[in-house]
Design a protein around this motif. Structure first.
Motif, PDB file in Angstrom:
ATOM      1  N   VAL A  20      -8.881   5.306  -0.708  1.00  0.00           N
ATOM      2  CA  VAL A  20      -8.229   3.990  -0.650  1.00  0.00           C
ATOM      3  C   VAL A  20      -9.204   2.869  -0.288  1.00  0.00           C
ATOM      4  CG1 VAL A  20      -6.048   5.059  -0.008  1.00  0.00           C
ATOM      5  CG2 VAL A  20      -7.565   4.209   1.799  1.00  0.00           C
ATOM      6  N   GLU A  21     -10.468   3.208  -0.113  1.00  0.00           N
ATOM      7  CA  GLU A  21     -11.459   2.200   0.279  1.00  0.00           C
ATOM      8  C   GLU A  21     -11.494   1.052  -0.718  1.00  0.00           C
ATOM      9  OE1 GLU A  21     -16.182   2.057   1.571  1.00  0.00           O
ATOM     10  OE2 GLU A  21     -15.406   3.715   0.366  1.00  0.00           O
ATOM     11  N   SER A  43      -2.134   8.053  -2.564  1.00  0.00           N
ATOM     12  CA  SER A  43      -2.390   6.882  -1.714  1.00  0.00           C
ATOM     13  C   SER A  43      -3.243   5.855  -2.436  1.00  0.00           C
ATOM     14  CB  SER A  43      -3.078   7.318  -0.413  1.00  0.00           C
ATOM     15  OG  SER A  43      -2.154   7.725   0.563  1.00  0.00           O
ATOM     16  N   ALA A  44      -4.210   6.307  -3.223  1.00  0.00           N
ATOM     17  CA  ALA A  44      -5.063   5.365  -3.955  1.00  0.00           C
ATOM     18  C   ALA A  44      -4.241   4.523  -4.918  1.00  0.00           C
ATOM     19  CB  ALA A  44      -6.152   6.127  -4.700  1.00  0.00           C
ATOM     20  N   LEU A  45      -3.291   5.151  -5.592  1.00  0.00           N
ATOM     21  CA  LEU A  45      -2.431   4.419  -6.519  1.00  0.00           C
ATOM     22  C   LEU A  45      -1.486   3.498  -5.752  1.00  0.00           C
ATOM     23  CD1 LEU A  45      -1.206   3.816  -9.257  1.00  0.00           C
ATOM     24  CD2 LEU A  45       0.051   5.971  -9.132  1.00  0.00           C
ATOM     25  N   ALA A 104       2.216  -5.940   0.273  1.00  0.00           N
ATOM     26  CA  ALA A 104       2.727  -4.903   1.168  1.00  0.00           C
ATOM     27  C   ALA A 104       1.552  -4.168   1.799  1.00  0.00           C
ATOM     28  CB  ALA A 104       3.617  -3.928   0.395  1.00  0.00           C
ATOM     29  N   ARG A 105       1.843  -3.370   2.824  1.00  0.00           N
ATOM     30  CA  ARG A 105       0.831  -2.573   3.512  1.00  0.00           C
ATOM     31  C   ARG A 105       1.231  -1.106   3.436  1.00  0.00           C
ATOM     32  NH1 ARG A 105      -3.796  -4.956   4.442  1.00  0.00           N
ATOM     33  NH2 ARG A 105      -4.148  -3.641   6.270  1.00  0.00           N
ATOM     34  N   LEU A 106       0.245  -0.247   3.223  1.00  0.00           N
ATOM     35  CA  LEU A 106       0.463   1.202   3.135  1.00  0.00           C
ATOM     36  C   LEU A 106      -0.156   1.881   4.349  1.00  0.00           C
ATOM     37  CD1 LEU A 106       1.255   3.827   1.502  1.00  0.00           C
ATOM     38  CD2 LEU A 106      -1.082   3.736   0.580  1.00  0.00           C
ATOM     39  N   LEU A 107       0.628   2.719   5.015  1.00  0.00           N
ATOM     40  CA  LEU A 107       0.096   3.594   6.054  1.00  0.00           C
ATOM     41  C   LEU A 107       0.007   4.999   5.475  1.00  0.00           C
ATOM     42  CD1 LEU A 107      -0.782   3.961   9.020  1.00  0.00           C
ATOM     43  CD2 LEU A 107       1.607   4.567   9.534  1.00  0.00           C
ATOM     44  N   SER A 108      -1.201   5.552   5.418  1.00  0.00           N
ATOM     45  CA  SER A 108      -1.435   6.893   4.891  1.00  0.00           C
ATOM     46  C   SER A 108      -1.701   7.836   6.049  1.00  0.00           C
ATOM     47  CB  SER A 108      -2.619   6.895   3.911  1.00  0.00           C
ATOM     48  OG  SER A 108      -2.353   6.068   2.799  1.00  0.00           O
ATOM     49  N   VAL A 118      -5.427   4.324   7.210  1.00  0.00           N
ATOM     50  CA  VAL A 118      -5.348   5.784   7.271  1.00  0.00           C
ATOM     51  C   VAL A 118      -5.332   6.219   8.727  1.00  0.00           C
ATOM     52  CG1 VAL A 118      -6.429   7.954   6.578  1.00  0.00           C
ATOM     53  CG2 VAL A 118      -6.595   5.951   5.081  1.00  0.00           C
ATOM     54  N   VAL A 119      -4.408   7.124   9.058  1.00  0.00           N
ATOM     55  CA  VAL A 119      -4.339   7.654  10.418  1.00  0.00           C
ATOM     56  C   VAL A 119      -4.254   9.181  10.353  1.00  0.00           C
ATOM     57  CG1 VAL A 119      -3.239   5.617  11.397  1.00  0.00           C
ATOM     58  CG2 VAL A 119      -1.811   7.457  10.479  1.00  0.00           C
TER      59      VAL A 119
END
Length: 485
Positions: free
Chosen positions: A335-336, A304-306, A316-320, A345-346
């Motif tokens: 990912v902070e 997720s960090a990458l 783009a947006r990432l949902l982890s 993050v969910v």
């Protein structure tokens, strides 16, 4: 065969000790405290299914061990775990009853002593006396005398001589021979040989190379989080640019926590193959929108960090998503402050997703697995996993892949990833899922990994498989799948 490690405490034969003494004179026996830390970790791994990589640093800090003492405790712990199968075969020949009848609290001491005697240059008398001192304090005088007697028998021969006695004949039983000599359960040797396509009649040469690689101490690879650090930053701190990933650097020695970018959480420890499979997902061309990405099994957050950094660079947006709250916290930390704060993050179960179907352009499903691809880093896994473990994981792996495909929009792409080359967890999951669906097609994964040679694997070379003995990485598996329109 002797285990050759880069550790300064290991050698194929006994030699003079290190330190400030004259050449040829053995160094003083390291303190009992070092062995006690190793013993406590080994016992916790055996009895409580603890993980050495989590417990050992805490023990070292608690006991105030650092520098050479910490390095020796680390070598004794991991070396013993890696060669446990070999040592058990030798110990079984040195006790006057079945090894399974030896008290559970004594067995880690015998393995610890065997490792010092057979795979380090610690002088034999020091190895035995220091281990027996731990035994007196940990398990009592009576059982310490038993340990002393057994270890003196072990020390009567070197490792090559012992394996020549206890290992099955190579021609009559090549799998059994490799299992003992290279310290892997028999079923793991068979599973790895099958994944490699190694021919039993050919002597299993490549399988042996892989098993030997599992018993080497792995190097440290760092990830420069995109947008937060660069490889040049890590090189300035003493690392070397990596071979494959444009975001990776190798740390030759030292504690990663001492690297400035790691302390600042702008970089992190991450295997290079883990970086490459995530990068491959981002390289597949998708038509139309490319704004929503999903990491469906995100803990502990390395990929997720990458992805977050790369997503931010593309608007783009990432949902982890991570099902375990504690691991979701690790993902949030990883990912902070990503580029444009691209990640959210969910805590969510991706087999029962809260998001709607066809919502994402790119989906990563890095599914729970046996971990047979990371045996260099987590050697205890080889003794915990069984064929039944893989069978029990299969329904979860299948469900996660199916829901990942549901989550991808038509024209989107899914990456199915395992840190295991075991066929029932790789092609054995992907092919039945694809056969049951008309809305998904397999892409040639190696086409999106141009930096790496010899990664194409499986049916018509459509998958990618990294290997420790070929690439110096964990054995990561990748399947890329496009959702049909």
């Amino acid at each position: 065969m002797t285990d050759r490690s880069r550790s300064p405490y290991r050698s194929g034969r006994r030699g003079p000790g290190k330190g400030g003494g004259q050449p040829g004179r053995p160094a003083p026996a390291p303190g009992t405290a070092v062995r006690r830390v190793a013993y406590d970790v080994l016992r916790a791994v055996q009895e409580r299914d603890a993980y050495a990589n989590l417990l050992l640093p805490a023990k070292l800090k608690d006991r105030g061990l650092d520098g050479r003492d910490a390095a020796l405790a680390t070598e004794l712990t991991y070396g013993t775990l890696r060669r446990q199968g070999t040592y058990d075969a030798i110990l079984d020949a040195c006790v006057d009853r079945s090894l399974s009848s030896v008290d559970a609290e004594v067995l880690p001491l015998l393995r610890l002593g065997a490792h010092q005697l057979l795979s380090t240059k610690i002088p034999p008398h020091a190895a035995v006396s220091a281990t027996v001192n731990v035994a007196r304090r940990a398990v009592g005088q009576h059982r310490a005398r038993f340990a002393n007697a057994v270890l003196r028998k072990v020390g009567a021969r070197d490792l090559d001589a012992w394996t020549g006695i206890v290992a099955p004949d190579r021609d009559a039983d090549p799998v059994g021979h490799l299992a003992v000599v290279h310290s892997h359960p028999r079923w793991v040797v068979e599973a790895l040989a099958a994944a490699l396509g190694d021919d039993l009649s050919g002597g299993l040469a490549e399988t042996e190379a892989l098993l030997a690689a599992h018993n080497e101490r792995p190097g440290v690879t760092l990830l420069a989080k995109p947008g937060r650090a660069s490889v040049a930053d890590l090189v300035e701190g003493g690392a070397q640019p990596a071979r494959y990933s444009p975001h990776a650097a190798y740390l030759a020695e030292g504690d990663p926590a001492l690297v400035r970018e790691v302390r600042q959480r702008r970089a992190a420890v991450q295997d290079e193959a883990s970086q490459m499979v995530a990068l491959a997902l981002t390289r597949v061309r998708v038509k139309g929108a490319d704004a929503r990405w999903l990491d469906a099994c995100a803990g502990p957050g390395g990929k997720s960090a990458l992805l977050a950094g790369l997503a931010g660079r593309r608007d783009a947006r990432l949902l982890s998503a991570e099902v375990q709250p504690a691991r979701a916290g690790l993902v949030a930390s990883a990912v902070e402050r990503s580029v444009r704060d691209a990640a959210r993050v969910v805590v969510a179960d991706s087999t029962r997703p809260a998001w709607r179907e066809s919502a994402f352009d790119r989906v990563l499903a890095d599914v729970p697995c046996t971990g047979l691809g990371a045996l260099r880093r987590r050697p205890e896994s080889r003794w915990r996993r069984t064929p039944q473990t893989a069978a029990e994981l299969a329904p979860l792996q299948t469900a996660l892949l199916e829901r990942a495909l549901d989550a991808a929009r038509p024209g989107g792409v899914v990456a199915y990833v395992t840190c295991s080359p075991h066929l029932p967890e790789t092609s054995g999951i992907v092919e039945p899922v694809l056969a049951a669906r008309s809305d998904a097609e397999l892409l040639r994964a190696a086409d999106h990994l141009p930096e790496t040679a010899d990664v194409a694997a499986g049916r018509d070379g459509m998958y990618a498989q990294f290997w420790p003995h070929r690439h110096g990485t964990d054995a990561m598996f990748l399947a890329l799948i496009r959702k049909r329109g």
